[in-house]
Design an enzyme around this catalytic site. Structure first.
Site, PDB file in Angstrom:
ATOM      1  N   MET A  99      -8.848   8.370  -0.014  1.00 33.57           N
ATOM      2  CA  MET A  99      -9.664   8.741   1.151  1.00 33.57           C
ATOM      3  C   MET A  99     -10.141  10.180   1.012  1.00 33.57           C
ATOM      4  SD  MET A  99      -7.115   7.244   4.052  1.00 33.57           S
ATOM      5  CE  MET A  99      -6.582   5.549   4.074  1.00 33.57           C
TER       6      MET A  99
ATOM      7  N   MET B 107     -11.616  -5.958   5.076  1.00 33.86           N
ATOM      8  CA  MET B 107     -10.894  -4.982   5.901  1.00 33.86           C
ATOM      9  C   MET B 107     -10.663  -5.606   7.278  1.00 33.86           C
ATOM     10  SD  MET B 107     -10.337  -2.494   3.905  1.00 33.86           S
ATOM     11  CE  MET B 107      -9.466  -1.554   5.152  1.00 33.86           C
TER      12      MET B 107
ATOM     13  N   HIS C 262      -8.362   1.350  -4.076  1.00 37.99           N
ATOM     14  CA  HIS C 262      -9.322   1.158  -2.989  1.00 37.99           C
ATOM     15  C   HIS C 262      -9.977   2.501  -2.696  1.00 37.99           C
ATOM     16  CE1 HIS C 262      -9.767  -0.033   1.566  1.00 37.99           C
ATOM     17  NE2 HIS C 262     -10.928   0.168   0.974  1.00 37.99           N
TER      18      HIS C 262
ATOM     19  N   GLY D  25       1.003  -2.228   4.001  1.00 37.47           N
ATOM     20  CA  GLY D  25       1.637  -0.913   3.953  1.00 37.47           C
ATOM     21  C   GLY D  25       2.872  -0.889   4.825  1.00 37.47           C
TER      22      GLY D  25
ATOM     23  N   ASP E 223      -6.855  -6.566   3.967  1.00 35.09           N
ATOM     24  CA  ASP E 223      -6.239  -5.235   4.051  1.00 35.09           C
ATOM     25  C   ASP E 223      -6.289  -4.729   5.491  1.00 35.09           C
ATOM     26  OD1 ASP E 223      -5.373  -2.641   3.628  1.00 35.09           O
ATOM     27  OD2 ASP E 223      -7.029  -2.070   2.298  1.00 35.09           O
ATOM     28  N   GLY E 224      -5.095  -4.516   6.072  1.00 35.61           N
ATOM     29  CA  GLY E 224      -5.017  -3.890   7.391  1.00 35.61           C
ATOM     30  C   GLY E 224      -4.273  -4.740   8.407  1.00 35.61           C
ATOM     31  N   GLY E 225      -3.126  -4.245   8.843  1.00 33.69           N
ATOM     32  CA  GLY E 225      -2.362  -4.943   9.873  1.00 33.69           C
ATOM     33  C   GLY E 225      -1.744  -6.244   9.399  1.00 33.69           C
TER      34      GLY E 225
ATOM     35  N   GLY F 225      -9.078   3.943   6.934  1.00 37.13           N
ATOM     36  CA  GLY F 225      -8.750   5.348   7.167  1.00 37.13           C
ATOM     37  C   GLY F 225      -7.291   5.597   7.477  1.00 37.13           C
ATOM     38  N   PHE F 226      -6.638   4.618   8.069  1.00 38.93           N
ATOM     39  CA  PHE F 226      -5.241   4.824   8.480  1.00 38.93           C
ATOM     40  C   PHE F 226      -4.438   3.545   8.320  1.00 38.93           C
ATOM     41  CE2 PHE F 226      -7.947   7.691  10.865  1.00 38.93           C
ATOM     42  CZ  PHE F 226      -7.344   8.917  10.627  1.00 38.93           C
ATOM     43  N   GLY F 227      -3.160   3.720   8.005  1.00 41.87           N
ATOM     44  CA  GLY F 227      -2.238   2.597   8.022  1.00 41.87           C
ATOM     45  C   GLY F 227      -1.749   2.359   9.447  1.00 41.87           C
ATOM     46  N   GLY F 228      -1.053   1.255   9.636  1.00 45.87           N
ATOM     47  CA  GLY F 228      -0.396   0.996  10.914  1.00 45.87           C
ATOM     48  C   GLY F 228      -1.300   0.576  12.050  1.00 45.87           C
TER      49      GLY F 228
ATOM     50  N   SER G 185       0.841  -1.199   0.000  1.00 47.94           N
ATOM     51  CA  SER G 185       0.000   0.000   0.000  1.00 47.94           C
ATOM     52  C   SER G 185       0.874   1.245   0.000  1.00 47.94           C
ATOM     53  CB  SER G 185      -0.900   0.004   1.231  1.00 47.94           C
ATOM     54  OG  SER G 185      -1.469   1.296   1.365  1.00 47.94           O
TER      55      SER G 185
ATOM     56  N   ASP H 240      -4.741   3.759  -1.800  1.00 46.41           N
ATOM     57  CA  ASP H 240      -5.839   4.068  -0.880  1.00 46.41           C
ATOM     58  C   ASP H 240      -6.321   5.497  -1.099  1.00 46.41           C
ATOM     59  OD1 ASP H 240      -6.136   1.672   0.823  1.00 46.41           O
ATOM     60  OD2 ASP H 240      -4.034   2.074   1.310  1.00 46.41           O
TER      61      ASP H 240
ATOM     62  N   MET I 180     -12.136   4.822  -0.757  1.00 47.04           N
ATOM     63  CA  MET I 180     -12.824   5.067   0.516  1.00 47.04           C
ATOM     64  C   MET I 180     -13.430   6.455   0.414  1.00 47.04           C
ATOM     65  SD  MET I 180      -9.897   3.407   2.942  1.00 47.04           S
ATOM     66  CE  MET I 180      -8.677   3.450   1.634  1.00 47.04           C
TER      67      MET I 180
ATOM     68  N   HIS J  27      -1.221  -1.173  -4.290  1.00 50.66           N
ATOM     69  CA  HIS J  27      -2.501  -0.815  -3.677  1.00 50.66           C
ATOM     70  C   HIS J  27      -2.530   0.685  -3.406  1.00 50.66           C
ATOM     71  CE1 HIS J  27      -6.130  -1.843  -1.302  1.00 50.66           C
ATOM     72  NE2 HIS J  27      -5.703  -0.944  -0.414  1.00 50.66           N
TER      73      HIS J  27
HETATM   74  C1  DX5 Z   1      -6.520   1.436   5.552  1.00 51.19           C
HETATM   75  C2  DX5 Z   1      -6.051   1.132   4.173  1.00 51.19           C
HETATM   76  C3  DX5 Z   1      -4.939   0.172   4.097  1.00 51.19           C
HETATM   77  C4  DX5 Z   1      -3.653   0.617   4.762  1.00 51.19           C
HETATM   78  C5  DX5 Z   1      -2.968  -0.629   5.269  1.00 51.19           C
HETATM   79  O1  DX5 Z   1      -7.612   2.270   5.454  1.00 51.19           O
HETATM   80  O2  DX5 Z   1      -7.110   0.600   3.388  1.00 51.19           O
HETATM   81  O3  DX5 Z   1      -4.675  -0.219   2.752  1.00 51.19           O
HETATM   82  O4  DX5 Z   1      -2.800   1.324   3.916  1.00 51.19           O
HETATM   83  O5  DX5 Z   1      -1.891  -0.269   6.042  1.00 51.19           O
HETATM   84  P1  DX5 Z   1      -1.155  -1.277   7.035  1.00 51.19           P
HETATM   85  O6  DX5 Z   1      -0.667  -2.438   6.184  1.00 51.19           O
HETATM   86  O7  DX5 Z   1      -0.046  -0.457   7.597  1.00 51.19           O
HETATM   87  O8  DX5 Z   1      -2.148  -1.735   8.039  1.00 51.19           O
HETATM   88 ZN    ZN Z   2      -6.659  -0.216   1.350  1.00 50.55          ZN
END
Ligand code: DX5
Ligand code: ZN
Length: 240
Positions: free
Chosen positions: A39, A139, A68, A199, A177-179, A144-147, A10, A37, A70, A35
């Site tokens: 937003m 999801m 993706h 990501g 997607d996510g974590g 909304g956020f990475g990490g 991502s 994102d 959002m 990927h």
């Molecule tokens: C969250 C995004 C993800 C995000 C994943 O809203 O859709 O794609 O970038 O980030 P990580 O891999 O750090 O959880």
């Molecule tokens: Zn995503």
């Protein structure tokens, strides 16, 4: 026949002061898709970037762009993302007003259509539009956020979607997607996932190739040092 595991880094977690180099680096490291994102600060509480970033990056890589969205509504922007270089366009059913029509529109643009299911969104949303889908995106964090931390409550949903996809007979990627990292991906693969967005686990790693291989469930091949010349004592010349 199970799909080979694909990894889609991502871009959100990349170093935006070096965007072109980051894209080239993950491609060289073996990434399958990129990927992206998108937003809007309304559907999710964060704002990222729009189609112009896709257009800028498109000539730099052969990786399919896994977009993706959002954003709500998504319909007025589908054509702009398609023209900017999206290969897959993934929408959330809550972006409304008519997800079935939105997925038809993505297909009509010649792009692969995906549906993203938030942690609180039931599988039934995918079941009712399965005939239009190329990708289901689970999801495993709130978008909304990475990490963020992986929500293992989503594993049961992955398993349910695997059964739904297999019963449909369609060629649908089951993406998470996510974590996602080397510790969380194996349970998802076990449950039936075949594609991973990552990501932080990729762009936050020192070695992108090792991070991608680890998510696929394979340690990076270790370089084998060249064979040393046989010691003199065991050569035929030494024996005679
Ligand atoms: C969250 C995004 C993800 C995000 C994943 O809203 O859709 O794609 O970038 O980030 P990580 O891999 O750090 O959880
Ligand atoms: Zn995503």
């Amino acid at each position: 026949m199970p799909h080979p595991v694909l990894v889609a880094p991502s871009l959100l977690a990349a170093d935006f002061t070096r965007l072109a180099q980051e894209v080239e680096a993950v491609e060289a490291a073996g990434a399958d898709w990129l990927h992206l994102d998108i937003m809007d600060g309304h559907f999710v509480p964060n704002i990222s970037f729009g189609p112009f970033i896709l257009k800028t990056l498109r000539p730099l890589t052969r990786m399919p762009f896994d977009v993706h969205l959002m954003i709500a509504p998504a319909d007025p922007y589908l054509a702009a993302f398609a023209e900017a270089g999206a290969d897959h366009i993934i929408v959330h059913p809550e972006a409304g007003p008519h997800p079935h029509r939105t997925l038809q529109a993505i297909g009509a643009l010649g792009k692969k259509a995906g549906l993203a299911l938030n942690p609180g969104t039931p599988v039934g949303h995918a079941a009712t539009v399965i005939d239009l889908l190329d990708i289901v995106l689970v999801m495993s964090v709130n978008p909304g956020f990475g990490g963020q931390k992986f929500l293992d409550t989503q594993l049961a949903k992955i398993a349910e979607l695997r059964r739904l996809i297999d019963a449909s007979g369609r060629d649908i990627r089951l993406e998470v997607d996510g974590g996602i990292d080397a510790r969380t991906a194996p349970a998802c693969i076990e449950a039936g996932a075949d594609t991973f967005v990552a990501g932080t686990a990729v762009f936050g790693a020192k070695d992108y190739a090792a991070a991608i291989s680890a998510i696929r469930g394979r340690a990076r091949p270790v370089a084998v040092p060249p064979l040393a010349a046989p010691p003199l004592a065991i050569t035929s010349a030494a024996r005679t």
